[in-house]
Design a protein around this motif. Sequence first.
Motif, PDB file in Angstrom:
ATOM      1  N   ASP A   1       0.854  -1.183   0.000  1.00 31.48           N
ATOM      2  CA  ASP A   1       0.000   0.000   0.000  1.00 31.48           C
ATOM      3  C   ASP A   1       0.889   1.232   0.000  1.00 31.48           C
ATOM      4  O   ASP A   1       1.704   1.413   0.912  1.00 31.48           O
ATOM      5  CB  ASP A   1      -0.889   0.000   1.257  1.00 31.48           C
ATOM      6  N   PRO A   2       0.796   2.111  -1.002  1.00 34.44           N
ATOM      7  CA  PRO A   2       1.717   3.245  -1.106  1.00 34.44           C
ATOM      8  C   PRO A   2       1.553   4.279   0.001  1.00 34.44           C
ATOM      9  O   PRO A   2       2.453   5.075   0.227  1.00 34.44           O
ATOM     10  CB  PRO A   2       1.376   3.850  -2.475  1.00 34.44           C
ATOM     11  N   GLU A   3       0.426   4.284   0.705  1.00 35.88           N
ATOM     12  CA  GLU A   3       0.207   5.291   1.744  1.00 35.88           C
ATOM     13  C   GLU A   3       0.628   4.816   3.117  1.00 35.88           C
ATOM     14  O   GLU A   3       1.214   5.568   3.893  1.00 35.88           O
ATOM     15  CB  GLU A   3      -1.265   5.709   1.763  1.00 35.88           C
TER      16      GLU A   3
ATOM     17  N   ILE B   1       1.911  -4.324   3.838  1.00 36.31           N
ATOM     18  CA  ILE B   1       1.810  -5.401   2.855  1.00 36.31           C
ATOM     19  C   ILE B   1       1.245  -6.623   3.572  1.00 36.31           C
ATOM     20  O   ILE B   1       1.611  -6.910   4.720  1.00 36.31           O
ATOM     21  CB  ILE B   1       3.189  -5.718   2.226  1.00 36.31           C
ATOM     22  N   THR B   2       0.335  -7.313   2.931  1.00 34.14           N
ATOM     23  CA  THR B   2      -0.291  -8.469   3.560  1.00 34.14           C
ATOM     24  C   THR B   2       0.668  -9.649   3.585  1.00 34.14           C
ATOM     25  O   THR B   2       1.638  -9.709   2.817  1.00 34.14           O
ATOM     26  CB  THR B   2      -1.564  -8.872   2.811  1.00 34.14           C
ATOM     27  N   LEU B   3       0.384 -10.599   4.470  1.00 37.09           N
ATOM     28  CA  LEU B   3       1.215 -11.799   4.567  1.00 37.09           C
ATOM     29  C   LEU B   3       1.202 -12.568   3.252  1.00 37.09           C
ATOM     30  O   LEU B   3       2.244 -13.056   2.790  1.00 37.09           O
ATOM     31  CB  LEU B   3       0.712 -12.688   5.702  1.00 37.09           C
TER      32      LEU B   3
ATOM     33  N   LEU C   1       3.964 -14.288  -1.707  1.00 39.45           N
ATOM     34  CA  LEU C   1       3.973 -14.268  -3.170  1.00 39.45           C
ATOM     35  C   LEU C   1       5.272 -13.669  -3.700  1.00 39.45           C
ATOM     36  O   LEU C   1       5.877 -14.204  -4.645  1.00 39.45           O
ATOM     37  CB  LEU C   1       2.778 -13.473  -3.685  1.00 39.45           C
ATOM     38  N   ALA C   2       5.717 -12.564  -3.093  1.00 38.53           N
ATOM     39  CA  ALA C   2       6.953 -11.910  -3.541  1.00 38.53           C
ATOM     40  C   ALA C   2       8.154 -12.840  -3.363  1.00 38.53           C
ATOM     41  O   ALA C   2       8.981 -12.989  -4.273  1.00 38.53           O
ATOM     42  CB  ALA C   2       7.166 -10.610  -2.760  1.00 38.53           C
ATOM     43  N   GLY C   3       8.242 -13.467  -2.188  1.00 38.55           N
ATOM     44  CA  GLY C   3       9.360 -14.374  -1.956  1.00 38.55           C
ATOM     45  C   GLY C   3       9.329 -15.585  -2.860  1.00 38.55           C
ATOM     46  O   GLY C   3      10.357 -15.995  -3.412  1.00 38.55           O
ATOM     47  N   GLY C   4       8.141 -16.175  -3.046  1.00 34.52           N
ATOM     48  CA  GLY C   4       8.019 -17.343  -3.909  1.00 34.52           C
ATOM     49  C   GLY C   4       8.364 -17.032  -5.352  1.00 34.52           C
ATOM     50  O   GLY C   4       9.028 -17.821  -6.034  1.00 34.52           O
ATOM     51  N   THR C   5       7.923 -15.865  -5.842  1.00 38.24           N
ATOM     52  CA  THR C   5       8.242 -15.451  -7.211  1.00 38.24           C
ATOM     53  C   THR C   5       9.743 -15.264  -7.381  1.00 38.24           C
ATOM     54  O   THR C   5      10.323 -15.665  -8.401  1.00 38.24           O
ATOM     55  CB  THR C   5       7.509 -14.154  -7.562  1.00 38.24           C
TER      56      THR C   5
ATOM     57  N   TYR D   1      11.984 -17.176   3.876  1.00 34.50           N
ATOM     58  CA  TYR D   1      13.101 -16.318   4.255  1.00 34.50           C
ATOM     59  C   TYR D   1      12.742 -14.832   4.198  1.00 34.50           C
ATOM     60  O   TYR D   1      12.912 -14.102   5.183  1.00 34.50           O
ATOM     61  CB  TYR D   1      14.320 -16.577   3.367  1.00 34.50           C
ATOM     62  N   PHE D   2      12.277 -14.371   3.042  1.00 31.98           N
ATOM     63  CA  PHE D   2      12.010 -12.941   2.896  1.00 31.98           C
ATOM     64  C   PHE D   2      10.886 -12.477   3.816  1.00 31.98           C
ATOM     65  O   PHE D   2      10.928 -11.363   4.353  1.00 31.98           O
ATOM     66  CB  PHE D   2      11.686 -12.609   1.442  1.00 31.98           C
ATOM     67  N   THR D   3       9.875 -13.318   4.011  1.00 33.09           N
ATOM     68  CA  THR D   3       8.786 -12.952   4.913  1.00 33.09           C
ATOM     69  C   THR D   3       9.285 -12.866   6.346  1.00 33.09           C
ATOM     70  O   THR D   3       8.983 -11.906   7.067  1.00 33.09           O
ATOM     71  CB  THR D   3       7.633 -13.965   4.806  1.00 33.09           C
ATOM     72  N   SER D   4      10.061 -13.872   6.773  1.00 31.87           N
ATOM     73  CA  SER D   4      10.604 -13.864   8.138  1.00 31.87           C
ATOM     74  C   SER D   4      11.547 -12.683   8.344  1.00 31.87           C
ATOM     75  O   SER D   4      11.514 -12.017   9.388  1.00 31.87           O
ATOM     76  CB  SER D   4      11.350 -15.175   8.416  1.00 31.87           C
ATOM     77  N   TYR D   5      12.373 -12.414   7.358  1.00 34.96           N
ATOM     78  CA  TYR D   5      13.344 -11.318   7.464  1.00 34.96           C
ATOM     79  C   TYR D   5      12.639  -9.972   7.622  1.00 34.96           C
ATOM     80  O   TYR D   5      12.987  -9.162   8.488  1.00 34.96           O
ATOM     81  CB  TYR D   5      14.233 -11.330   6.223  1.00 34.96           C
ATOM     82  N   ALA D   6      11.616  -9.748   6.784  1.00 33.11           N
ATOM     83  CA  ALA D   6      10.878  -8.481   6.860  1.00 33.11           C
ATOM     84  C   ALA D   6      10.139  -8.343   8.183  1.00 33.11           C
ATOM     85  O   ALA D   6      10.129  -7.269   8.801  1.00 33.11           O
ATOM     86  CB  ALA D   6       9.891  -8.390   5.689  1.00 33.11           C
ATOM     87  N   ARG D   7       9.520  -9.448   8.648  1.00 31.19           N
ATOM     88  CA  ARG D   7       8.773  -9.396   9.907  1.00 31.19           C
ATOM     89  C   ARG D   7       9.705  -9.203  11.107  1.00 31.19           C
ATOM     90  O   ARG D   7       9.363  -8.509  12.067  1.00 31.19           O
ATOM     91  CB  ARG D   7       7.935 -10.664  10.073  1.00 31.19           C
ATOM     92  N   LEU D   8      10.859  -9.828  11.086  1.00 35.41           N
ATOM     93  CA  LEU D   8      11.813  -9.646  12.182  1.00 35.41           C
ATOM     94  C   LEU D   8      12.300  -8.201  12.247  1.00 35.41           C
ATOM     95  O   LEU D   8      12.404  -7.620  13.335  1.00 35.41           O
ATOM     96  CB  LEU D   8      13.008 -10.590  12.003  1.00 35.41           C
TER      97      LEU D   8
END
Length: 699
Positions: A439-441, A445-447, A452-456, A524-531
């Motif tokens: 969301d630009p404002e 970002i949803t889980l 999806l971003a990490g899997g792609t 990995y990317f999801t865990s990294y961002a959440r941490l």
Amino acid sequence: MADSDAPGIFSRVASTFTSLASTVKPAENELARWRRTFDRFAEDASDGKKYLSPSGFIDAIAPTEEGFSRIHKEQYNLLFRVADISRRGLVSWEDFVVFETLLKRPDADYQLAFQVFDNDASGSIDFDEFKAVLSSNIAASHIPFDFEVPWMKLYVGQKGGQHVLGYHEFTQLIKGYQGERLRQAFHYFDSDSDGYISPGEFQQIIIEIAGHKLSNPILERLPTLCTMNPGRKISYSEVIAFHNIIREMDAVERIILHAVRKSRDGKIDLSDFLNEAAGSMRYGMFTPMEANIIWHFASRGGMGSNQRLGMADFQALLDAKWQPPDLASAPSASSSSSTFFSDFLQSTYNFVQGGIAGGIGAFAVYPIDLVKTRLQNQRSTVVGEVMYRNAADCVRKVYANEGGVRGFYRGVWPQLLGVAPEKAIKLTVNDLVRKKRTDPETGRITLGSELLAGGTAGACQVVVTNPLEIVKIRLQMAGEIARSSAGTAPPRGAWHIIKSLGLIGLYKGATACLSRDAPFSMIYFTSYARLKKDVFHEGRRGKVLSTGELLLAAGAAGMPSAYLTTPFDVVKTRLQSQARKGETVYKGVVDGIRKIAQEEGPKALFKGGIARVIRSSPQFAVTLTMYELLHKVAPYPWAVDKQEQARPTRRTEDISRIRARNGLRILLDCSSSFGMAASNTSQGLKALPPILKPSKEFH
């Protein structure tokens, strides 16, 4: 004031400051620090001494981490007038010492505000002084203020009377002024006395008295307050409720932070907020209307007491400097063509640095990767003894039988050559998808979007990683094959393996590689961002993570990612290695998992899992550390903001700078354009930045 009175006034000012300086004697190390600051920004004058000009003074005392997004640079001239004791337009070293000593006082913010209003330096403020200073600084707002109201006379008595304000009385007057300013402004716009004003008028009032306390997105969305109730108008109750929220913003943040920490999912609803407020505060500070207004702006108009919001949703309201994540890097339309080439060069520069950092990280953990590969490829059903009993036995035998340390680096060069494009593809695709799905404002970002971003990203990197992995595995197994064949098998290099496999052979086991890399990157990317966000609080009130925090986040994220994807890595390793006589042949990923579980037991699917964890965590940690160091040691040399990056920064805990800024904020509570009257009087609101120009009407 007659010119003949000037020497007497200046002497009284000097004596006042001298008495202040005597009450708080600076330490020697502080004097040295002040001297360094003064000399850095001062200029030589005709009398052979150094002085600070207005611009030099601002550079010396303005907190650089604050920037001028909420307090404009011109407004620091108010403090220059306080420091310029002799009124000559220059600040000497002696003046600077007196000013810095004043900032050491615990009430320095109110002292600064008092001296701005005390024009004649008499130590008191009468009605005419207060009116003259305030009138000249609120003229540009076009919202008049009546100084003859009973509220004003309670403080200063009747006009022309003898009642003057001392310092302590002034502090109470200036604190209560904003409430009276708000009341009069509402009455001014409520011309028909129906108890309502338009959304645009509400926006103009809040911008005038609190524009410096709110972020640009909130200022833009102020008119939407009218959507909370039917009628498209805003009542006085709502104006007062919103103003109370602004005044108690620190309390709002503490309550939200505590409630979010107690929440299982990191989100709270309106009832959670009110319950936390009731439990943590002695008195009920926030009314239901005020709580609803908080939710209105945090949810961007999506009302509903059951709507659950996370800390990121509240940041635009809590942090006056908050900006949408993409604004800082968004190029202007006029420079889009010129920035494309510079962005391409910088991306290439970062790509090279990422490749170097990734290569160092891969090289550091390569021996662990070799041991992991040997253990995963070992079949417990093969006729004959098991070659390696455990990881320690594998290390001992490789060292003893394959040339010592050199044996642990078989196949390292193809790995290093492939790391750069692999890391570039993974990071670029992940960032691209995350940006599209964020969301630009709110920057939220949803889980599902994170996964999806990490899997792609993991799926796209297979183009590079599969050929890299199959060559690496064949080279890592070469020493074992040579030893088992009693030296009859000649050593084969990377080029021989590539020629023998061919283009199609290089993608053998690609499905298994995809099955491993996609979920690995998802986790990995999801865990990294959440941490980074939830544990280390990156971005909260502008926080930037240290190298140590990045290392911990990267290392911790790599642990579950590596271990949970081990079964796919085991199958991939066996599909891509050369099967020897008597070994089971697998038709694919599913067939491989089924046969390994049947023949060797489910535990065999996690062979080398610990080695993967031991390898992946430090590899990502080393890679990120080197990437950060390369950025610091060799920053992009053609960056537009290179001079800004080189500017010396101040410690955020410098309390004197905080008090100087807070002194200005007390004045800005009177008017957001305080101190800019010279330009605003003739040009009105044209002098304000676009966001501080109130809209005429809300549609």
